[in-house]
Design a protein around this motif. Structure first.
Motif, short mmCIF file in Angstrom:
data_model
loop_
_atom_site.label_atom_id
_atom_site.label_comp_id
_atom_site.label_asym_id
_atom_site.label_seq_id
_atom_site.Cartn_x
_atom_site.Cartn_y
_atom_site.Cartn_z
N ILE A 1 -0.41 -3.73 9.46
CA ILE A 1 -1.02 -2.48 9.02
C ILE A 1 0.01 -1.58 8.34
CG2 ILE A 1 -2.18 -0.40 9.85
CD1 ILE A 1 -3.41 -2.13 12.06
N LEU A 2 -0.35 -1.02 7.20
CA LEU A 2 0.49 -0.14 6.38
C LEU A 2 1.68 -0.86 5.78
CD1 LEU A 2 0.62 3.11 8.60
CD2 LEU A 2 -1.00 2.52 6.79
N ARG A 3 1.70 -2.20 5.89
CA ARG A 3 2.89 -2.91 5.45
C ARG A 3 2.57 -4.17 4.65
NH1 ARG A 3 8.23 -3.23 5.90
NH2 ARG A 3 9.14 -5.16 6.64
N ASP B 1 13.40 4.57 0.97
CA ASP B 1 11.97 4.23 0.98
C ASP B 1 11.75 2.76 0.63
OD1 ASP B 1 11.40 6.83 1.55
OD2 ASP B 1 10.82 7.38 -0.49
N LEU B 2 12.66 2.18 -0.14
CA LEU B 2 12.52 0.78 -0.55
C LEU B 2 12.45 -0.15 0.67
CD1 LEU B 2 13.23 1.94 -3.35
CD2 LEU B 2 14.74 0.00 -3.69
N LEU B 3 13.09 0.28 1.77
CA LEU B 3 13.11 -0.56 2.96
C LEU B 3 11.72 -0.70 3.58
CD1 LEU B 3 16.41 0.75 4.54
CD2 LEU B 3 16.01 -1.56 3.68
N GLN B 4 10.82 0.21 3.22
CA GLN B 4 9.44 0.12 3.72
C GLN B 4 8.69 -1.03 3.05
OE1 GLN B 4 8.17 2.49 6.01
NE2 GLN B 4 10.31 3.11 6.07
N LEU B 5 9.22 -1.51 1.95
CA LEU B 5 8.51 -2.54 1.21
C LEU B 5 8.70 -3.90 1.85
CD1 LEU B 5 9.59 -1.47 -2.38
CD2 LEU B 5 7.43 -0.92 -1.25
N ALA C 1 -0.35 3.28 2.03
CA ALA C 1 0.03 3.65 3.39
C ALA C 1 0.55 5.09 3.48
CB ALA C 1 1.11 2.70 3.89
N ALA C 2 0.94 5.65 2.34
CA ALA C 2 1.61 6.95 2.37
C ALA C 2 0.78 7.97 3.13
CB ALA C 2 1.88 7.41 0.95
N GLY C 3 1.40 8.65 4.07
CA GLY C 3 0.71 9.71 4.78
C GLY C 3 -0.21 9.25 5.90
N ARG C 4 -0.24 7.95 6.18
CA ARG C 4 -1.05 7.52 7.33
C ARG C 4 -0.15 6.95 8.42
NH1 ARG C 4 -6.13 8.55 6.50
NH2 ARG C 4 -6.73 7.55 8.44
N THR D 1 -5.65 3.46 11.60
CA THR D 1 -4.62 4.42 11.18
C THR D 1 -5.21 5.82 11.24
OG1 THR D 1 -5.21 4.40 8.84
CG2 THR D 1 -3.56 2.79 9.56
N VAL D 2 -4.31 6.80 11.33
CA VAL D 2 -4.73 8.19 11.48
C VAL D 2 -4.00 9.01 10.42
CG1 VAL D 2 -4.54 10.19 13.02
CG2 VAL D 2 -5.28 7.98 13.92
N GLY D 3 -4.76 9.83 9.70
CA GLY D 3 -4.17 10.68 8.66
C GLY D 3 -3.58 11.95 9.26
#
Ligand code: DGT
Ligand code: CA
Ligand code: CA
Ligand code: ZN
Length: 577
Positions: free
Chosen positions: A477-479, A97-101, A157-160, A198-200
């Protein structure tokens, strides 16, 4: 199995090798996986089709040798790779998950894991808060701060999901549902129909004759990871990419009421329900009622009409003044995808794109476009193979040659010139004047204080060749959050100098965002919607840009690339004589 799924696995293998470094040839091998990943993603045919064709070889794909071909065959056969599984077993899954950062790559992940035994984003946050990252090699107080910021973005961003991920899932599911003879109509509702960035979760409305058999067919969709609920009129599932899908099975007679309700937004619905209440009526997902009497339910138009309103486009349904505007007959006539006449930001093989000038031009012609602007990177963006002055001049010559070769479309020579840290441009005026249109963007030093960033942008606008500002806020977006600057000051300066703001249609950017588009519109400013294509297939991003523009209340007249070529050129900032 889609190419993208294989590419994702390859990327993860490469990341795992860089984190573990347990193979003596890991640098070499990881690079091979990276190369193959890019090539697979860009490959025009499905690898699965090639693997199943006895007359063809996976090794014909660039970057794929015998060993990787075997790995691909295994993935297609079994849905996974044993090589990947073995590496994955050596670390906690949550470490990835750290790679998402933002700013955290495999090397940093390795460092944090080895030195501080970090096993998850929570661990990393605790370490950063305790000030334990700053003393690690290559780290500082500033980079520790940036990691805390990145964690905040990650949490939000989690979950979107990005708009393109949701759109593509909706398309595949719609096609799948139509394979059932009982299905008559499928419409995506919710945030997707409103064109949100974004979409949930995905809300699909389905009309059909036999609900039970449609539900049976739906849950056989191969991309489903889990069935969350399965009732008479509603099925909820989770797809393999974690996107939740709610399918509602409806009667045609009440379709409009359900579509209106499930399109939302909640805020728009609350306002509309209040309007019904004031008339002594009730609005629900089933109908507009007066007592037990049904006033309207078959179509959305009938429901809005009963409430003395014209139909309101879904993108406007946020309770941000659309009901008041509708009441006064002042709804904007929103720009449409079909209004777009050309694309003004794209990259070719000269910098970091995947296609040649001619290939991009041919693809744009297929879309019916009248013009394109080729905007490869300038020299400061070394990671994107930006062009130095000499290569830029040659590139302009090649664009002119392509213009003679490909008929029926204007091919303009442009550049995406970097705005350097102090607001100067990455090319001298001598070179800038040779381009037909100069677009400028910020790609470096994104975290400078707002005042400095504002001054940087204003200084760039002073250059008379600057005509378009690309992806104005730099957000991803989300990042990554937008960089900070005085938005109103920059908008006013752009307006004063005649610099047009771009709405970058890449679904990971959508920059300007909807609110900023509306702000620009309210100031009487016009925009340009560009895809920033790095591949002909990215031209398809235009629709996301258009839906964002619509959410910002933009009309056709506010979008300059709806104009024919001569009129567009005449509307840009006049060049110095
Ligand atoms: P999302 O999924 O977070 O991207 O956003 P939406 O807008 O798709 O929200 P979702 O999936 O929870 O619900 C779909 C629509 O259903 C929503 O836009 C409006 C309607 N809706 C859901 N819950 C309520 C509610 O409690 N009250 C009202 N008035 N409408 C609701
Ligand atoms: Ca939803
Ligand atoms: Ca939902
Ligand atoms: Zn850029």
């Amino acid at each position: 199995m889609e190419n993208r799924e294989i590419a994702v696995l390859f990327e993860e293998i490469s990341n795992l090798m860089k984190i573990l470094q347990d193979d003596p040839k890991w640098t070499f091998k990881a690079a091979a996986y990276d190369r193959a990943k890019r090539s697979i993603e860009a490959y025009p045919e499905r690898l699965e089709d090639i693997a199943r064709d006895p007359h063809r070889q996976l090794t014909d794909i660039p970057g794929v040798g015998a060993d990787l071909a075997k790995k691909i065959a295994e993935i297609i056969e079994t849905g996974q790779s044993s090589y990947h599984q073995e590496r994955l077993a050596k670390i906690p899954r949550s470490l990835l998950d750290l790679l998402q950062l933002q700013t955290v790559g495999p090397q940093k992940v390795r460092l944090f894991h080895k030195e501080l035994n970090v096993r998850s984003v929570d661990d990393l946050e605790a370490a950063a808060q305790a000030g334990r990252l700053r003393d690690l090699p290559g780290m500082s107080v500033k980079s520790e701060e940036n990691i805390l910021k990145a964690i905040e973005v990650f949490r939000r961003a989690a979950g979107r999901f990005h708009l393109d991920t949701a759109t593509e899932a909706a398309e595949v599911l719609t096609a799948w549902l139509h394979d059932s003879k009982a299905v008559e109509q499928v419409t995506p509702a919710g945030s997707l129909r409103r064109g949100c960035e974004t979409v949930g979760d995905l809300d699909l409305l389905v009309i059909g004759r036999d609900h039970a058999s449609i539900a049976e067919h739906f849950v056989k969709f191969p991309g489903i990871a889990a069935i969350l609920a399965k009732g008479e009129d509603k099925v909820s599932v989770k797809l393999k990419n974690d996107l939740q899908v709610d399918v509602r099975l409806l009667e045609p007679s009440a379709y409009g009421a359900a579509l209106q309700y499930f399109t939302g937004s909640k805020e728009h619905n609350v306002a509309l329900r209040d309007r019904a209440k004031r008339r002594g009526w009730k609005l629900s997902e089933y109908a507009l009622f007066h007592g037990d009497k049904i006033l309207a339910r078959r179509t959305e138009e009938e429901i809005y009409a009963k409430l003395d309103l014209p139909w309101i486009p879904p993108e406007l349904r946020e309770n941000l003044g659309e009901i008041e505007a509708a009441e006064k007959g002042e709804l904007p006539k929103l720009v449409e995808l079909g209004d777009i006449r050309g694309d003004l930001q794209m990259h070719t093989t000269a910098s970091d794109g995947r296609a040649t000038i001619e290939e991009m031009a041919e693809a744009a012609k297929q879309l019916g476009y009248l013009y394109i602007l080729i905007t490869d990177h300038s020299k400061a963006v070394t990671i994107a193979n930006g062009l130095d002055e000499k290569r830029a001049v040659e590139h302009i010559r090649r664009i002119h040659a392509a213009r003679k070769k490909v008929k029926g479309i204007e091919i303009w020579a442009g550049s995406e010139v970097d705005i350097l840290g102090d607001g100067r441009l990455d090319y001298p005026d001598e070179l800038l004047k040779q381009f037909d249109i100069v677009l400028v963007s910020v790609h470096s030093r994104l975290t400078m204080p707002a005042e400095e960033m504002t001054a940087r942008l204003l200084r760039a606008f002073e250059n008379p060749y600057v005509r378009i500002l690309g992806h104005p806020t730099g957000r991803q977006i989300l990042r990554r959050d937008p960089f900070t600057f005085d938005l109103e000051k920059v908008f006013d300066a752009a307006k004063k100098h005649g610099v047009i703001l771009e709405l970058n249609a890449n679904p990971e950017r959508l920059d300007l965002c909807d609110r900023h588009v509306r702000l620009a519109r309210d100031r009487g400013m016009k925009i340009i919607i560009s895809t920033d294509a790095h591949d002909p297939k990215h031209f398809q991003f235009m629709r996301y840009g258009v839906s964002t523009a619509r959410r910002g209340w933009m009309e056709k007249s506010g979008v300059l690339n709806t104009l024919p070529p001569e009129k567009l050129l005449a509307s840009l900032r006049p060049l110095p004589r």
